[in-house]
Design a protein around this motif. Structure first.
Motif, short mmCIF file in Angstrom:
data_model
loop_
_atom_site.label_atom_id
_atom_site.label_comp_id
_atom_site.label_asym_id
_atom_site.label_seq_id
_atom_site.Cartn_x
_atom_site.Cartn_y
_atom_site.Cartn_z
N ARG A 135 4.21 -2.22 -30.01
CA ARG A 135 3.98 -2.96 -31.25
C ARG A 135 2.65 -3.72 -31.19
O ARG A 135 1.90 -3.75 -32.16
CB ARG A 135 5.13 -3.92 -31.50
N ALA A 141 8.77 -1.49 -26.27
CA ALA A 141 8.61 -1.72 -27.71
C ALA A 141 7.60 -2.84 -27.97
O ALA A 141 6.78 -2.74 -28.89
CB ALA A 141 9.95 -2.04 -28.36
N LEU A 156 11.71 -0.62 -32.74
CA LEU A 156 10.50 -0.46 -33.55
C LEU A 156 10.79 -0.17 -35.01
O LEU A 156 9.90 -0.29 -35.86
CB LEU A 156 9.63 0.67 -32.98
#
Length: 350
Positions: free
Chosen positions: A323, A319, A104
């Motif tokens: 996101r 992740a 990230l």
């Protein structure tokens, strides 16, 4: 080097960036970013010391006092970017989130804390390591380091700390979006339940290699490499951890936490929320979460074919879902409950 990336194809060997027993190698050139706590307890890592996290990203270790206790936390990415706060579960430390942090950090400034009582954060008998106590001190830490708004990712018992954080007046308004992993929500915890009564004893918490044993048990879907398990056990072996970890389980229960959540937390969860649950977790069943999102104004449930420690089993999956939530909320997925593919980075168990 803080937050810096390395070129594709140049992924270094772990040992190139570490010394025994595990962390760290270099000191950042911006150690004034956060004022170092004085005195600093459990000074194993150094304030401003840099560690290679994986996937071409680096993290920086910090020690900052907040409302009395000293917090150890690790940051990755550009401090000018949007903040992601990561709160680990049990038996874990910040390091459980290292690879999700790395993935990230190209777009977010990621802050992963050692919860009070664990890792290199304060844990002495004078420290309030209860979930409410840790949450209150964490709120003070966020104020001290200048974090006014943030995205939140929590796992397991870190979710209980995070829910106590959300219950603090005004705090839920500072959370832009919330990824919540592997913790019961609006229904009683299924069977078998973790033995919290036993876990409230120092004897239980003093077991050798407790963290690695948990990851290798039926709460894991993959075979973690021995060096990975060694690091887990090293992270969970700082002096005072058994005593502090035992105290965190005293005076609470799944049923107490459920009642607190329903009354004090769920009404404040108005931000976009994603509940990620591994379908292979032996205690948390998928059917417990099929209607959970209906209680919130902007929520979804992701059911993934992973086990309890899914952040380590498939950091890319975590992740990617985080996101997606942080960038576009839930608008791109109208379904309240959905499945998501998992690609284990370690060999799957038979």
């Amino acid at each position: 080097m803080t937050g810096a990336a390395i070129a594709d194809g140049d992924e270094p060997a772990w040992d190139e960036f570490s010394y025994e027993p595990y962390p760290l190698a270099r000191i950042a050139d911006d150690t004034s970013r956060y004022a170092e706590a004085t005195p600093q307890t459990l000074k194993v890592s150094q304030h401003g010391e840099i560690e290679y996290l994986g996937f071409g990203a680096f993290g920086t270790h910090w020690f900052v006092e907040a409302d009395g206790p000293v917090w150890h936390f690790v940051t990755a990415g550009d401090p000018a970017d949007e903040v992601v706060l990561m709160v680990h579960g049990y038996p874990d430390t910040w390091w459980a989130n290292a690879e999700v942090m790395a993935l990230l950090s190209d777009e977010y400034y990621v802050i992963a804390v050692d919860v009070l009582g664990y890792g290199q954060s304060d844990k002495g008998p004078e420290v309030d390591v209860s979930y409410a106590g840790a949450a209150g001190s964490l709120a003070a830490l966020l104020d001290k380091i200048g974090v006014s708004a943030f995205n939140l990712i929590s796992h397991d018992r870190g979710t209980i700390v995070s829910e106590n954080l959300l219950a603090i007046d005004g705090m839920s308004d500072r959370v832009s979006a919330y990824v919540r992993m592997q913790q019961s929500f609006d229904k009683p915890h299924g069977l078998p339940r973790p033995p919290h009564a036993a876990m409230a004893s120092v004897e239980f918490q003093s077991q050798e290699n407790l963290a690695g044993t948990a990851y290798s048990s039926n709460y894991g879907s993959v075979h973690f490499p021995e060096r990975f398990l060694q690091r887990l056990n090293w992270e969970f072996s700082f002096p005072g951890t058994p005593e502090a970890a035992a105290r965190t389980f005293q005076g609470t229960s799944f049923d107490i936490e459920l009642a607190f959540r329903m009354e004090n937390v769920i009404p404040k969860m108005t931000m976009p929320v994603l509940l990620i649950q591994g379908t292979d977790d032996p205690g948390q069943k998928a059917e417990e979460y099929m209607t959970s999102a209906d209680l919130l104004p902007d929520a979804r449930v992701a059911l993934v074919a992973a086990n309890h420690f899914l952040h380590a089993e498939d950091p890319h999956m975590v992740a990617d879902l985080a996101r997606e939530l942080f960038s576009s909320g839930n608008a791109n997925r109208p379904d309240r409950v959905f499945s998501h593919p998992v690609n284990f980075q370690f060999p799957a168990k038979n």
